[in-house]
Design a protein around this motif. Structure first.
Motif, mmCIF file in Angstrom:
data_model
loop_
_atom_site.group_PDB
_atom_site.id
_atom_site.type_symbol
_atom_site.label_atom_id
_atom_site.label_comp_id
_atom_site.label_asym_id
_atom_site.label_seq_id
_atom_site.Cartn_x
_atom_site.Cartn_y
_atom_site.Cartn_z
ATOM 1 N N LEU A 164 11.147 9.874 13.500
ATOM 2 C CA LEU A 164 10.125 9.310 14.375
ATOM 3 C C LEU A 164 8.750 10.239 14.697
ATOM 4 O O LEU A 164 7.735 9.688 14.765
ATOM 5 C CB LEU A 164 10.675 8.840 15.734
ATOM 6 C CG LEU A 164 11.856 7.916 15.540
ATOM 7 C CD1 LEU A 164 12.112 7.159 16.878
ATOM 8 C CD2 LEU A 164 11.252 6.408 14.781
ATOM 9 N N ARG A 165 9.138 11.728 14.714
ATOM 10 C CA ARG A 165 8.026 12.511 14.750
ATOM 11 C C ARG A 165 7.191 12.625 13.728
ATOM 12 O O ARG A 165 5.979 12.726 13.721
ATOM 13 C CB ARG A 165 8.737 14.021 15.182
ATOM 14 C CG ARG A 165 9.048 14.291 16.315
ATOM 15 C CD ARG A 165 9.413 15.743 16.858
ATOM 16 N NE ARG A 165 10.558 16.390 15.953
ATOM 17 C CZ ARG A 165 11.715 16.269 15.984
ATOM 18 N NH1 ARG A 165 11.954 15.782 17.336
ATOM 19 N NH2 ARG A 165 12.459 16.891 15.307
ATOM 20 N N ALA A 166 7.778 12.483 12.486
ATOM 21 C CA ALA A 166 6.998 12.320 11.239
ATOM 22 C C ALA A 166 6.207 11.120 11.170
ATOM 23 O O ALA A 166 4.889 11.225 10.800
ATOM 24 C CB ALA A 166 8.125 12.702 10.132
ATOM 25 N N VAL A 167 6.741 9.855 11.822
ATOM 26 C CA VAL A 167 6.022 8.694 11.872
ATOM 27 C C VAL A 167 4.838 9.007 12.855
ATOM 28 O O VAL A 167 3.582 8.687 12.478
ATOM 29 C CB VAL A 167 6.632 7.614 12.365
ATOM 30 C CG1 VAL A 167 5.720 6.393 12.581
ATOM 31 C CG2 VAL A 167 7.634 7.178 11.346
ATOM 32 N N ALA A 168 5.029 9.785 13.865
ATOM 33 C CA ALA A 168 3.719 9.924 14.910
ATOM 34 C C ALA A 168 2.739 10.809 14.227
ATOM 35 O O ALA A 168 1.624 10.453 14.405
ATOM 36 C CB ALA A 168 4.385 10.788 15.979
ATOM 37 N N ASP A 169 3.282 11.913 13.462
ATOM 38 C CA ASP A 169 2.550 12.769 12.740
ATOM 39 C C ASP A 169 1.607 11.964 11.876
ATOM 40 O O ASP A 169 0.357 11.932 11.614
ATOM 41 C CB ASP A 169 2.920 13.909 12.269
ATOM 42 C CG ASP A 169 3.660 14.933 13.115
ATOM 43 O OD1 ASP A 169 3.273 14.720 14.345
ATOM 44 O OD2 ASP A 169 4.507 15.541 12.758
ATOM 45 N N GLY A 170 1.981 11.097 11.183
ATOM 46 C CA GLY A 170 1.377 10.190 10.097
ATOM 47 C C GLY A 170 0.359 9.123 10.433
ATOM 48 O O GLY A 170 -0.660 9.013 10.057
ATOM 49 N N ASP A 171 0.994 8.556 11.773
ATOM 50 C CA ASP A 171 -0.031 7.827 12.398
ATOM 51 C C ASP A 171 -1.287 8.569 13.097
ATOM 52 O O ASP A 171 -2.197 8.004 12.768
ATOM 53 C CB ASP A 171 0.612 7.123 13.721
ATOM 54 C CG ASP A 171 1.527 5.860 13.281
ATOM 55 O OD1 ASP A 171 1.670 5.442 12.113
ATOM 56 O OD2 ASP A 171 2.227 5.395 13.850
ATOM 57 N N ALA A 172 -1.177 9.758 13.350
ATOM 58 C CA ALA A 172 -2.346 10.541 13.772
ATOM 59 C C ALA A 172 -3.199 10.859 12.679
ATOM 60 O O ALA A 172 -4.495 10.748 12.638
ATOM 61 C CB ALA A 172 -1.736 11.843 14.746
ATOM 62 N N TRP A 173 -2.355 11.225 11.332
ATOM 63 C CA TRP A 173 -3.110 11.657 10.241
ATOM 64 C C TRP A 173 -4.039 10.595 9.691
ATOM 65 O O TRP A 173 -5.082 10.746 9.400
ATOM 66 C CB TRP A 173 -2.123 12.106 9.176
ATOM 67 C CG TRP A 173 -2.534 12.778 7.904
ATOM 68 C CD1 TRP A 173 -2.982 13.877 7.984
ATOM 69 C CD2 TRP A 173 -2.822 11.920 6.927
ATOM 70 N NE1 TRP A 173 -3.468 14.007 6.504
ATOM 71 C CE2 TRP A 173 -3.210 12.853 5.784
ATOM 72 C CE3 TRP A 173 -2.483 10.702 6.392
ATOM 73 C CZ2 TRP A 173 -3.660 12.511 4.672
ATOM 74 C CZ3 TRP A 173 -2.808 10.449 5.117
ATOM 75 C CH2 TRP A 173 -3.462 11.533 4.276
ATOM 76 N N VAL A 174 -3.541 9.412 9.624
ATOM 77 C CA VAL A 174 -4.431 8.338 8.987
ATOM 78 C C VAL A 174 -5.653 8.026 9.724
ATOM 79 O O VAL A 174 -6.630 7.870 8.854
ATOM 80 C CB VAL A 174 -3.507 6.969 9.446
ATOM 81 C CG1 VAL A 174 -4.478 5.689 9.114
ATOM 82 C CG2 VAL A 174 -2.478 6.801 8.415
ATOM 83 N N GLY A 175 -5.805 8.275 10.901
ATOM 84 C CA GLY A 175 -7.170 8.113 11.695
ATOM 85 C C GLY A 175 -8.368 8.900 10.874
ATOM 86 O O GLY A 175 -9.434 8.335 10.688
ATOM 87 N N ALA A 176 -7.952 10.127 10.475
ATOM 88 C CA ALA A 176 -9.169 10.928 9.774
ATOM 89 C C ALA A 176 -8.963 10.922 8.213
ATOM 90 O O ALA A 176 -9.736 11.749 7.765
ATOM 91 C CB ALA A 176 -9.151 12.413 10.449
ATOM 92 N N HIS A 177 -8.183 10.257 7.678
ATOM 93 C CA HIS A 177 -7.817 10.213 6.358
ATOM 94 C C HIS A 177 -7.547 9.085 5.550
ATOM 95 O O HIS A 177 -6.500 8.736 5.193
ATOM 96 C CB HIS A 177 -6.659 11.080 5.864
ATOM 97 C CG HIS A 177 -6.560 12.542 6.385
ATOM 98 N ND1 HIS A 177 -6.174 13.161 7.839
ATOM 99 C CD2 HIS A 177 -7.211 13.599 5.948
ATOM 100 C CE1 HIS A 177 -6.369 14.291 7.825
ATOM 101 N NE2 HIS A 177 -7.105 14.638 6.885
ATOM 102 N N ARG A 178 -8.549 7.928 6.127
ATOM 103 C CA ARG A 178 -8.379 6.512 5.784
ATOM 104 C C ARG A 178 -8.607 6.350 4.293
ATOM 105 O O ARG A 178 -7.778 5.661 3.351
ATOM 106 C CB ARG A 178 -9.356 5.715 6.439
ATOM 107 C CG ARG A 178 -9.267 5.459 7.746
ATOM 108 C CD ARG A 178 -8.410 4.425 8.399
ATOM 109 N NE ARG A 178 -7.921 4.309 9.453
ATOM 110 C CZ ARG A 178 -7.549 2.994 10.055
ATOM 111 N NH1 ARG A 178 -7.146 1.973 9.322
ATOM 112 N NH2 ARG A 178 -7.131 3.097 11.561
#
Length: 326
Positions: free
Chosen positions: A241-255
């Motif tokens: 779940l931490r990896a999911v949270a990090d991935g969700d945050a990463w998407v915003g700047a890397h569409r």
């Protein structure tokens, strides 16, 4: 004496070759322990797809002695069937699959939620169809995956239009079979989610009769787990779940990079991935009171419509876990 020397020499030669084979990696040393395996079930275009494509979770779990076995499913219900059978430890589905699974007595638990975009699934018809409104579906066939997120959209859209579920003829099909039936005209309408929705919208003219922008309460999607695994390996679940949270945050700047990664992983063209990412929402959520209340309302709708054998209490299978830096 000479016999002893020969036996000793043969023993030294054998030892030499055994050491050579082990050092070359052809035979594992007897002290090597087998790596534990985490079985993850995912669907095309979901947050778990991005984790698989980036490899970040595999790296994080390798440090804990785990390998990840990824298994793709066409929809949520078969994923949860596999979880109940013991072959999947963690997965992700829309709101209805865990409701149907719980009502069937499946062993699953809720772990966390994610928001969904109002246009990420829709009830559609072909552009040339005479059906203009949901109310026009009375007596017509609608393709839908039983127990899927779009099954709820169909039920809710019919109720909003003043129709009963019995007023239409549901045809339960997997996304691939539903696409073939929709294209050939063997069904009149189709309730479907992304990325399948984005694919068909890009391929042919369609018209949306209803989606969650039509005033229907928006459900959540969920991360789910096999209870025995969750209770025994809470640290592994929280790592996921931490990896999911990090991935969700990463998407915003890397569409753009996200679209390329998901396209490579799923085989869906990057332009289509970009279109459904643009209407998607990201941000993993804990199982708080509003999330559970929303899911309970959906469960009650299915029970009232007699689409599940009995009512269920969603909170009874909710397991709070830490997410991110909580």
């Amino acid at each position: 004496m000479q016999s002893f020397i020969k036996r000793f020499s043969r023993a030294r030669v054998a030892a030499f070759f055994i050491a050579l084979v082990v050092s070359a990696g052809l035979v594992a040393p007897a002290t090597a322990s087998p790596q534990a395996v985490l079985n993850i079930g995912y669907q095309k275009g979901t947050p778990l797809t991005l984790l698989k494509a980036r490899g970040t979770l595999d790296s994080a779990l390798a440090a804990k002695g785990y390998a990840v076995r990824w298994t793709e499913f066409p929809a949520g219900p078969p994923l949860l069937e596999a979880m109940n059978a013991g072959s999947i430890d963690i997965g992700y589905t829309g709101a209805p699959p865990p409701i149907f699974a719980q009502a069937a007595g499946s062993r699953i638990v809720y772990l966390a939620a994610e928001p969904a975009g109002p246009h990420n699934e829709a009830l559609i018809v072909r552009s040339g169809s005479p059906l203009k409104r949901v109310a026009d579906l009375k007596g017509h066939t609608v393709a839908v995956a039983r127990g899927s997120s779009s099954h709820y959209l169909l039920v809710a859209a019919l109720a909003q239009a003043g129709l009963r579920y019995e007023d239409v003829k549901p045809v339960f099909l997997s996304p691939a079979d539903a696409r073939a039936a929709f294209d050939s005209g063997h069904v009149d309408a189709w309730a479907i989610w992304d990325p399948y929705l984005a694919v068909v919208q890009a391929a042919e003219p369609t018209r949306t009769l209803a989606d969650y922008a039509s005033g229907i309460a928006q459900p959540y999607s969920f991360f789910l787990g096999a209870p025995d695994f969750v209770h025994a390996h809470r640290d592994i679940v929280e790592t996921v779940l931490r990896a999911v949270a990090d991935g969700d945050a990463w998407v915003g700047a890397h569409r753009d990079e996200t679209a390329q990664l998901i396209a490579r992983e799923t085989g869906v063209p990057p332009a289509i991935v970009t279109s459904f990412l643009a209407r998607s929402r990201f941000g993993i959520l804990p199982l708080d009171a509003p999330v559970l209340a929303s899911q309970q309302r959906i469960a009650d709708v299915f029970a009232t419509q007699h689409l599940i054998p009995h009512a269920v209490t969603v909170n009874a299978i909710a397991v709070p876990v830490k997410i991110g830096a909580q």
